[in-house]
Write a protein that holds these residues in place. Structure first.
Motif, PDB file in Angstrom:
ATOM      1  N   UNK A 368       0.831  -1.221   0.000  1.00  0.00           N
ATOM      2  CA  UNK A 368       0.000   0.000   0.000  1.00  0.00           C
ATOM      3  C   UNK A 368       0.862   1.267   0.000  1.00  0.00           C
ATOM      4  N   UNK A 369       1.957   1.228   0.780  1.00  0.00           N
ATOM      5  CA  UNK A 369       2.839   2.391   0.858  1.00  0.00           C
ATOM      6  C   UNK A 369       3.497   2.664  -0.484  1.00  0.00           C
ATOM      7  N   UNK A 370       3.843   1.604  -1.199  1.00  0.00           N
ATOM      8  CA  UNK A 370       4.455   1.784  -2.513  1.00  0.00           C
ATOM      9  C   UNK A 370       3.482   2.479  -3.460  1.00  0.00           C
ATOM     10  N   UNK A 371       2.204   2.089  -3.371  1.00  0.00           N
ATOM     11  CA  UNK A 371       1.185   2.710  -4.228  1.00  0.00           C
ATOM     12  C   UNK A 371       1.019   4.199  -3.869  1.00  0.00           C
ATOM     13  N   UNK A 372       0.995   4.498  -2.573  1.00  0.00           N
ATOM     14  CA  UNK A 372       0.856   5.908  -2.143  1.00  0.00           C
ATOM     15  C   UNK A 372       2.052   6.740  -2.571  1.00  0.00           C
ATOM     16  N   UNK A 373       3.250   6.193  -2.435  1.00  0.00           N
ATOM     17  CA  UNK A 373       4.456   6.925  -2.804  1.00  0.00           C
ATOM     18  C   UNK A 373       4.459   7.265  -4.290  1.00  0.00           C
ATOM     19  N   UNK A 379       2.111  13.854  -7.923  1.00  0.00           N
ATOM     20  CA  UNK A 379       1.558  15.149  -7.463  1.00  0.00           C
ATOM     21  C   UNK A 379       2.663  16.175  -7.245  1.00  0.00           C
ATOM     22  N   UNK A 380       3.788  15.783  -6.662  1.00  0.00           N
ATOM     23  CA  UNK A 380       4.893  16.694  -6.383  1.00  0.00           C
ATOM     24  C   UNK A 380       5.459  17.293  -7.656  1.00  0.00           C
ATOM     25  N   UNK A 501       9.392  17.667  -4.225  1.00  0.00           N
ATOM     26  CA  UNK A 501       9.660  16.699  -5.284  1.00  0.00           C
ATOM     27  C   UNK A 501      10.781  15.746  -4.889  1.00  0.00           C
ATOM     28  N   UNK A 502      11.835  16.311  -4.249  1.00  0.00           N
ATOM     29  CA  UNK A 502      12.941  15.450  -3.821  1.00  0.00           C
ATOM     30  C   UNK A 502      12.470  14.449  -2.783  1.00  0.00           C
ATOM     31  N   UNK A 503      11.647  14.918  -1.825  1.00  0.00           N
ATOM     32  CA  UNK A 503      11.158  14.039  -0.758  1.00  0.00           C
ATOM     33  C   UNK A 503      10.266  12.934  -1.331  1.00  0.00           C
TER      34      UNK A 503
END
Length: 844
Positions: A368-373, A379-380, A501-503
């Protein structure tokens, strides 16, 4: 020295005005000396010199004798007919050439010369010259003494100023100055000297006060709202201690006394009945207590027998419990061991299961975290571009505002610089005009020019202030625009280097790596969980078998325990019954003892109550009797009635009937200002004088010094309101130790508070003590004359002792009474008019 506040008109550009001093010792009359010597108007003939000093005959004959005039060849034109007139000294010998342009003007006769308290009435210049001739001219140590309301006052600078005036009047100084103005060499006037004298010195503070009695007593009575039936005195009457001053009507009090006496008799009869009743109650309580104590003892004996029987049954049952308990404990140990095995297996199975559940959840979370990232990264990227575009727009807008604000600020600075330059120029021109006015020959229209220029300066000051305010406003706007531009540039830089964007990219990379690790860990955990579950099932079977054996042993132990518990319970019940019986026995004794004691206390209480009520009734009788006695007001001591606030037939409402004052002794009430209050203390010696006692001095002791100033009452200018205002005057009291029989209360008294005293002191006037370059005081002692007839002197170092307003005590090796001390020179001996300098040189 006591300080006095000079009138606000005392010192201004015209020197010393007439309202500096009061009485006929005024300073400021332009007739006495020319305006070039002492300003436009300075010394009235009665204050600078008495009639004896400045008289039609004495100035000419004594101060300007033939020898003096002949010696200096004063031209006829220099001495006019008005020279020795009572009201004037001719302006010719006292012109600006005599003493220099600034010899004695508004700067030389300043606040230092006329210090606080200097200018007082009765100013006297006496014995100004011991010898009127030019050769051997001397100034007496008492040449200038000024007698003021606060004692003899003097000042070093004023002494020299007064001497200068006297010399000017005598024309000797004028003649010398005129001779020097012509470039002639003249013989110097010998320096003035004075003798070292031995005398007693004292330093004191003088104040005025009011005579008051040593003691006063306000006569009053506690009896109020009654008629003054008798009044035996009037204001001013002298009375003796014990004399009846007034008598108040006591009719109502006598009626109250009759009622109080009847109440006292009734109270005594009632108290006798109450005491008899309490004695009967005490006798009944004693008999009842004996019966109750016997019954409580029988109940305790029966309870003790029942307890002994149940204790034997309990001991037998206890042995059976011990046997069954040992077998049961053996079975308990086996069950405990089996339970421990099951617990360990359960814990292991649960641990493995929890680990499997956790790794599964971690794996799901990682996916799930991979999908959110991935979504955040997309978006960034979009946000970064939007922020860059918005920041560029803000920079363009802020740059335009900054350019406008900078231009406005530069314009305002230029306007202010122009206005300030115009103001500075006008102010300098005004100062130049004022300097011209103070010169010898000012333009005729100088006052008009100054007035016009002052108006011009005010206008240019207002223009400068307006320009300064505008500059401040534009500067503030410029600072705001500059700050806004810097902020916009920072925002653009931040957008171009988007941390978001970097984050987001870093977060996506980390999520992908975490997902791969979680998947591998989950596979291992699922296998471990299945193996732990099979081991748990084996341990549970062994526990069931151990629990069956334990149950049988417990049943036998329970049966034996039940018998023991029954016997133990009965024993406990019997013990409680015994304890209860003993408690009842103690309670019964305590209750009966209390009842007897209460009855005894009741007897005592009734007796005390009887005494108290009788005392209260008696006090009421005594109180009214005392009030009747206080209705007769008598004098507590011998004295004089000074206030009488009632008359016969008045209804007395309380407060002061009369004021009695003891006039056998006196004190003085006064105030001391804040400048002197810290220098006095209780116990100081004081001398007292009054108008009625003349020159007779009375002795006194300072017996009270208030720690706080008194309040004063001040009215408004329209007399419509009044209130208390702050004061800097501190009340004091002085007790007179040898009062005159002529003293009366309310008289005004003059007090001299002695601060310091010294006897047989070697003294000179303070002006004769000089200070060397190292700050060491010394006196210049005359030792003789040389071959040319000039004085020879020796400087002797001294130290100061007690200082008074004129004299100072000097202490040092080599000084003795009678020595001649040289006073500081007033002028130089030779030189042209230009070298003569200010007449006051060396006086400060």
């Amino acid at each position: 020295m006591k300080d006095y506040e000079l009138d606000e008109q005392a010192i201004d550009n015209n020197g010393v005005y007439s309202n500096v001093a009061d009485g006929d010792g005024d300073i400021a009359n332009e007739d006495t000396s020319s305006e070039s010597i002492i300003g436009e108007g300075d010394i009235l003939e009665d204050s600078s010199s008495s009639k004896d000093l400045i008289d039609e005959d004495k100035i000419y004959e004594k101060m300007i004798g033939e020898d003096l005039i002949g010696e200096y060849n004063i031209h006829d034109d220099m001495l006019s007919d008005e020279l020795a007139d009572e009201d004037s000294i001719n302006e010719y010998p006292n012109n600006e050439e005599s003493f220099g342009e600034d010899s004695i003007n508004e700067d030389s006769i300043n606040e230092d010369i006329l210090d606080e308290g200097f200018a007082c009435e009765d100013e006297i210049v006496e014995d100004a010259f011991e010898d009127g001739k030019s050769n051997g001219l001397k100034i007496s140590p008492k040449a200038v003494l000024i007698k003021c309301g606060n004692g003899i006052k003097s000042h070093k600078k004023m002494v020299f100023a007064a001497i200068a005036v006297c010399l000017a009047g005598a024309v000797g100084v004028s003649a010398l100055s005129f001779a020097k103005a012509k470039g002639e060499e003249v013989e110097a006037v010998p320096a003035a000297t004075e003798q070292i004298i031995k005398q007693d010195l004292s330093k004191s503070i003088a104040v005025n006060g009011t005579i008051a009695s040593s003691a006063s007593y306000s006569l009053s009575s506690e009896v109020t709202d009654v008629t003054v039936s008798e009044l035996n005195v009037s204001v001013g009457d002298r009375v003796k201690a014990g004399d009846v001053i007034a008598v108040l009507d006591t009719t109502s009090l006598e009626k109250s006394l009759e009622i109080a006496n009847k109440n006292l008799e009734t109270t005594k009869e009632k108290n006798e009945l109450d005491v008899d009743a309490s004695k009967r109650s005490y006798s009944n309580a004693t008999e009842s207590a004996s019966t109750q104590n016997d019954r409580a003892k029988d109940d305790v004996d029966k309870a003790q027998d029942e307890l002994n029987k149940s204790t034997n049954d309990m001991n037998t049952a206890s042995k059976d419990v011990d046997t069954t308990k040992a077998d049961s404990q053996s079975k308990d140990a086996a069950v405990t061991s089996a339970k421990d095995d099951v617990t360990n297996a359960t814990n292991n199975a649960n641990s493995k299961s929890d680990a499997a559940t956790k790794t599964q959840k971690e794996y799901d979370n990682a996916v799930s975290a991979l999908s959110d990232a991935q979504a955040q990264l997309d978006t960034a990227k979009a946000n970064a571009q939007t922020a860059i575009d918005a920041a560029k727009t803000k920079v363009d807008t802020a740059q335009a505002a900054y350019d406008t604000a900078l231009s406005d600020k530069n314009a305002a600075q230029s306007t202010y610089d122009t206005a300030k330059s115009a103001y500075d120029t006008a102010a300098a021109e005004l100062e130049d005009l004022r300097s011209q006015k103070d010169s010898e020959n000012p333009p005729e229209d100088i006052d008009t020019q100054i007035s016009n220029k002052e108006s011009d300066v005010a206008t240019k000051k207002a223009d400068m202030d307006t320009a300064k305010q505008t500059l401040d406003d534009k500067t503030s706007a410029y600072d705001t625009a500059s700050s806004t531009l810097d902020s916009a540039k920072t925002e653009l830089s931040n957008a171009q280097n988007s941390q978001e964007l970097k984050d987001a990219q870093a977060k996506y990379d980390a999520a992908l790596e975490a997902k791969n690790k979680a998947e591998q860990a989950n596979d291992t955990a699922q296998t471990d969980s299945k193996n732990a579950q099979r081991d748990l099932e084996s341990k549970q079977t062994a526990l069931t078998e151990a629990q069956t054996a334990q149950s049988e042993a417990k049943s036998k132990q329970s049966e034996a325990q039940s018998k023991y518990d029954t016997a133990k319970s009965q024993t406990k019940t019997n013990q409680e019954s015994l304890d209860k019986a003993k408690e009842n026995q103690e309670d019964t004794k305590r209750s009966s003892d209390k009842s007897v004691a209460d009855s005894a206390d009741s007897v005592t209480s009734s007796k005390l109550s009887a005494e108290s009520s009788e005392l209260t009734a008696q006090q009421e009788v005594d109180k009214i009797t005392a009030q009747i006695e206080k209705a007769t007001i008598t004098a507590p001591f011998d004295g004089v009635i000074t206030v009488l606030d009632v008359k016969q037939g008045d209804t007395y409402k309380g407060g002061e009937l009369a004021l009695l004052q003891d006039d056998s002794g006196y004190k003085v009430s006064a105030t001391v200002d804040q400048y002197d209050i810290s220098d006095i203390y209780e116990g100081m010696k004081v001398t007292i004088k009054t108008d009625t006692t003349g020159d007779e001095l009375m002795d006194g002791i300072l017996t009270f010094v208030s720690p706080v100033p008194k309040a004063t009452t001040a009215s408004s200018s329209t007399n419509e309101s009044a209130g208390a205002s702050a004061s800097t005057d501190y009340p004091i009291e002085v007790t007179i130790t040898n009062p005159s029989d002529r003293l009366r209360i309310g008289m005004t008294a003059k007090l001299t508070i002695i601060q310091q005293e010294v006897t047989d002191a070697l003294t000179v006037s303070e002006s004769s003590v000089q200070i060397d370059d190292n700050g060491q005081p010394y006196v210049e002692v005359v030792t003789g004359t040389d071959a040319d007839g000039n004085q020879t002197t020796q400087n002797i170092s001294v130290s100061y002792g007690l200082k008074t307003d004129y004299y100072v005590q000097i202490i040092g090796d080599g000084i003795s009474e009678g020595m001649e001390v040289k006073m500081p020179d007033l002028m130089t001996d030779t030189g042209s008019n230009e070298d003569a300098g200010d007449f006051t040189e060396g006086m400060y």
